[in-house]
Write a protein that holds these residues in place. Sequence first.
Motif, mmCIF file in Angstrom:
data_model
loop_
_atom_site.group_PDB
_atom_site.id
_atom_site.type_symbol
_atom_site.label_atom_id
_atom_site.label_comp_id
_atom_site.label_asym_id
_atom_site.label_seq_id
_atom_site.Cartn_x
_atom_site.Cartn_y
_atom_site.Cartn_z
ATOM 1 N N SER A 13 10.143 4.581 9.973
ATOM 2 C CA SER A 13 9.105 5.503 10.389
ATOM 3 C C SER A 13 9.665 6.665 11.173
ATOM 4 O O SER A 13 10.805 7.078 10.997
ATOM 5 C CB SER A 13 8.167 4.675 11.254
ATOM 6 O OG SER A 13 7.386 5.460 12.065
ATOM 7 N N GLY A 41 -1.159 1.282 6.701
ATOM 8 C CA GLY A 41 0.211 1.167 6.167
ATOM 9 C C GLY A 41 1.178 0.928 7.307
ATOM 10 O O GLY A 41 2.163 1.646 7.497
ATOM 11 N N SER A 42 0.919 -0.117 8.083
ATOM 12 C CA SER A 42 1.571 -0.316 9.389
ATOM 13 C C SER A 42 2.982 -0.883 9.302
ATOM 14 O O SER A 42 3.678 -0.945 10.320
ATOM 15 C CB SER A 42 0.700 -1.240 10.236
ATOM 16 O OG SER A 42 0.314 -2.377 9.481
ATOM 17 N N PRO A 65 5.558 0.713 15.354
ATOM 18 C CA PRO A 65 4.820 1.830 15.967
ATOM 19 C C PRO A 65 3.536 1.366 16.680
ATOM 20 O O PRO A 65 3.253 1.812 17.790
ATOM 21 C CB PRO A 65 4.498 2.737 14.768
ATOM 22 C CG PRO A 65 5.606 2.469 13.803
ATOM 23 C CD PRO A 65 5.889 0.993 13.936
ATOM 24 N N GLU A 78 -1.874 -3.373 5.963
ATOM 25 C CA GLU A 78 -0.589 -3.223 5.256
ATOM 26 C C GLU A 78 -0.627 -4.083 3.987
ATOM 27 O O GLU A 78 -1.069 -5.232 4.025
ATOM 28 C CB GLU A 78 0.530 -3.673 6.228
ATOM 29 C CG GLU A 78 1.876 -3.984 5.632
ATOM 30 C CD GLU A 78 2.547 -2.813 4.908
ATOM 31 O OE1 GLU A 78 2.538 -1.676 5.412
ATOM 32 O OE2 GLU A 78 3.072 -3.063 3.807
ATOM 33 N N PRO A 79 -0.168 -3.516 2.845
ATOM 34 C CA PRO A 79 -0.262 -4.277 1.586
ATOM 35 C C PRO A 79 0.863 -5.289 1.325
ATOM 36 O O PRO A 79 0.735 -6.110 0.431
ATOM 37 C CB PRO A 79 -0.238 -3.188 0.512
ATOM 38 C CG PRO A 79 0.474 -2.039 1.138
ATOM 39 C CD PRO A 79 0.222 -2.123 2.615
ATOM 40 N N MET A 80 1.968 -5.231 2.082
ATOM 41 C CA MET A 80 3.106 -6.115 1.779
ATOM 42 C C MET A 80 3.059 -7.357 2.676
ATOM 43 O O MET A 80 3.084 -7.241 3.918
ATOM 44 C CB MET A 80 4.427 -5.378 2.003
ATOM 45 C CG MET A 80 4.612 -4.177 1.106
ATOM 46 S SD MET A 80 4.954 -4.650 -0.606
ATOM 47 C CE MET A 80 5.083 -3.040 -1.372
ATOM 48 N N GLY A 126 -4.031 -5.334 3.080
ATOM 49 C CA GLY A 126 -4.956 -4.409 2.423
ATOM 50 C C GLY A 126 -4.265 -3.101 2.126
ATOM 51 O O GLY A 126 -3.144 -2.859 2.573
ATOM 52 N N ALA A 127 -4.969 -2.270 1.355
ATOM 53 C CA ALA A 127 -4.417 -0.976 0.968
ATOM 54 C C ALA A 127 -5.145 0.135 1.710
ATOM 55 O O ALA A 127 -6.319 0.002 2.068
ATOM 56 C CB ALA A 127 -4.564 -0.778 -0.531
ATOM 57 N N ALA A 128 -4.435 1.229 1.895
ATOM 58 C CA ALA A 128 -5.008 2.393 2.575
ATOM 59 C C ALA A 128 -6.252 2.898 1.847
ATOM 60 O O ALA A 128 -7.148 3.473 2.470
ATOM 61 C CB ALA A 128 -3.953 3.492 2.637
ATOM 62 N N GLN A 129 -6.301 2.670 0.521
ATOM 63 C CA GLN A 129 -7.425 3.191 -0.267
ATOM 64 C C GLN A 129 -8.637 2.276 -0.222
ATOM 65 O O GLN A 129 -9.683 2.603 -0.805
ATOM 66 C CB GLN A 129 -7.003 3.380 -1.731
ATOM 67 C CG GLN A 129 -5.995 4.492 -1.959
ATOM 68 C CD GLN A 129 -4.563 4.113 -1.626
ATOM 69 O OE1 GLN A 129 -4.267 2.962 -1.300
ATOM 70 N NE2 GLN A 129 -3.662 5.061 -1.692
ATOM 71 N N VAL A 184 3.367 6.950 5.007
ATOM 72 C CA VAL A 184 2.674 6.154 3.988
ATOM 73 C C VAL A 184 2.181 7.029 2.834
ATOM 74 O O VAL A 184 2.286 6.641 1.664
ATOM 75 C CB VAL A 184 1.477 5.398 4.616
ATOM 76 C CG1 VAL A 184 0.713 4.603 3.564
ATOM 77 C CG2 VAL A 184 1.955 4.488 5.742
ATOM 78 N N THR A 215 2.329 6.685 -1.998
ATOM 79 C CA THR A 215 1.194 6.391 -2.863
ATOM 80 C C THR A 215 0.741 7.655 -3.604
ATOM 81 O O THR A 215 0.759 8.752 -3.034
ATOM 82 C CB THR A 215 0.016 5.786 -2.052
ATOM 83 O OG1 THR A 215 -1.122 5.679 -2.890
ATOM 84 C CG2 THR A 215 -0.339 6.623 -0.837
HETATM 85 C C1 LIG Z 1 7.951 4.126 5.235
HETATM 86 S S1 LIG Z 1 7.004 2.669 5.504
HETATM 87 C C2 LIG Z 1 6.267 3.035 7.084
HETATM 88 C C3 LIG Z 1 5.711 1.825 7.781
HETATM 89 C C4 LIG Z 1 5.070 2.097 9.134
HETATM 90 N N1 LIG Z 1 3.938 2.984 9.009
HETATM 91 C C5 LIG Z 1 6.053 2.675 10.099
HETATM 92 O O1 LIG Z 1 5.909 3.849 10.425
HETATM 93 O O2 LIG Z 1 6.969 1.965 10.544
HETATM 94 C C6 LIG Z 1 5.666 2.875 4.364
HETATM 95 C C7 LIG Z 1 4.649 1.744 4.405
HETATM 96 O O3 LIG Z 1 3.525 2.095 3.600
HETATM 97 C C8 LIG Z 1 3.089 0.928 2.955
HETATM 98 N N2 LIG Z 1 2.271 1.306 1.795
HETATM 99 C C9 LIG Z 1 2.667 1.642 0.556
HETATM 100 N N3 LIG Z 1 1.593 1.905 -0.229
HETATM 101 C C10 LIG Z 1 0.499 1.714 0.554
HETATM 102 C C11 LIG Z 1 -0.904 1.788 0.324
HETATM 103 N N4 LIG Z 1 -1.400 2.139 -0.852
HETATM 104 N N5 LIG Z 1 -1.721 1.487 1.340
HETATM 105 C C12 LIG Z 1 -1.232 1.155 2.564
HETATM 106 N N6 LIG Z 1 0.081 1.061 2.824
HETATM 107 C C13 LIG Z 1 0.936 1.337 1.834
HETATM 108 C C14 LIG Z 1 4.372 0.205 2.605
HETATM 109 O O4 LIG Z 1 4.161 -1.165 2.294
HETATM 110 C C15 LIG Z 1 5.178 0.424 3.878
HETATM 111 O O5 LIG Z 1 4.958 -0.596 4.816
#
Ligand SMILES: C[S@@+](CC[C@H](N)C(=O)[O-])C[C@H]1O[C@@H](n2cnc3c(N)ncnc32)[C@H](O)[C@@H]1O
Length: 250
Positions: A35, A60-61, A66, A82-84, A102-105, A122, A126
């Motif tokens: 991040s 997307g945490s 953070p 967070e989706p993973m 979950g997903a941001a959408q 994030v 996407t």
């Molecule tokens: C570069 S990382 C950043 C993680 C965190 N926000 C940080 O700043 O440390 C991007 C994150 O976005 C998540 N992500 C990807 N597609 C997403 C979606 N559609 N909805 C929510 N999160 C998503 C990934 O799984 C990943 O954890």
Amino acid sequence: MSAMDDEFDVVAAWTEEAARALGPGHAVPAGCRGSGSLGSLRWLADRLDLRPGARLVDSGSGVGGPAAWLAGDRQVQPVCVEPMVGAVHASRRLFGLPTVLGAAQALPLADRTADGAWCLGVLCTTDDKAGALAELHRVLVPGGRLGLLVFVQDGPLHAPAPEGNVFPSSAELTTQLAEAGFAVRERAVADLHDNPHEWADAADAVEAEVERRHGDDARWARAQEQSGRMGTLLGSGDLEPLLVVAQRSA
Ligand SMILES: C[S@@+](CC[C@H](N)C(=O)[O-])C[C@H]1O[C@@H](n2cnc3c(N)ncnc32)[C@H](O)[C@@H]1O
């Protein structure tokens, strides 16, 4: 499995394992690795108008670094999405953060329940940026503020992009925010190297421990390739890390 699964799921779980093994002081810096820097997090936190006890949605945490830093530094109550699965577990177990899969959408949260929100690194991962911004607008209270870290591309890329990433231009981002009902209050280019040296050392130590444990695994190599590509594009200036604070329409 995609390269993004390796980077955001498998490596998140490995990061949890290594941060735990190395002990106190390692988890937050390691959990922020994917991040912004500490300076970027502070820049955003200073502008989100959050009072102690406020509820902040982190869309997307990731591993949760953070949100854990923000909870400690500003006494807010983060809710992480967070989706993973590997990252969700890391966020819960390393920091005790309320974290939902979950997903941001499709944020699994009720309308107008968040005093503030942030979404860091994030939107570039996407295709559906409009869907993610619409959901942030839905869950924020009227007038609530949104902090973003977005890697923007205002010209051609001279090296390959990390797999699965789609970078907006700064103009596209401004338009997408306006269309979602956000007014930009402030923006700045982040300095991603403004971490104190103890912070950087802790994050490096966790990365070295992950490599020691999993360096022979092909998934580690793929994840390294992803972050290496990002580093190259940022280093050449083809991508710029943009910080934005926007306000939800009333
Ligand atoms: C570069 S990382 C950043 C993680 C965190 N926000 C940080 O700043 O440390 C991007 C994150 O976005 C998540 N992500 C990807 N597609 C997403 C979606 N559609 N909805 C929510 N999160 C998503 C990934 O799984 C990943 O954890």
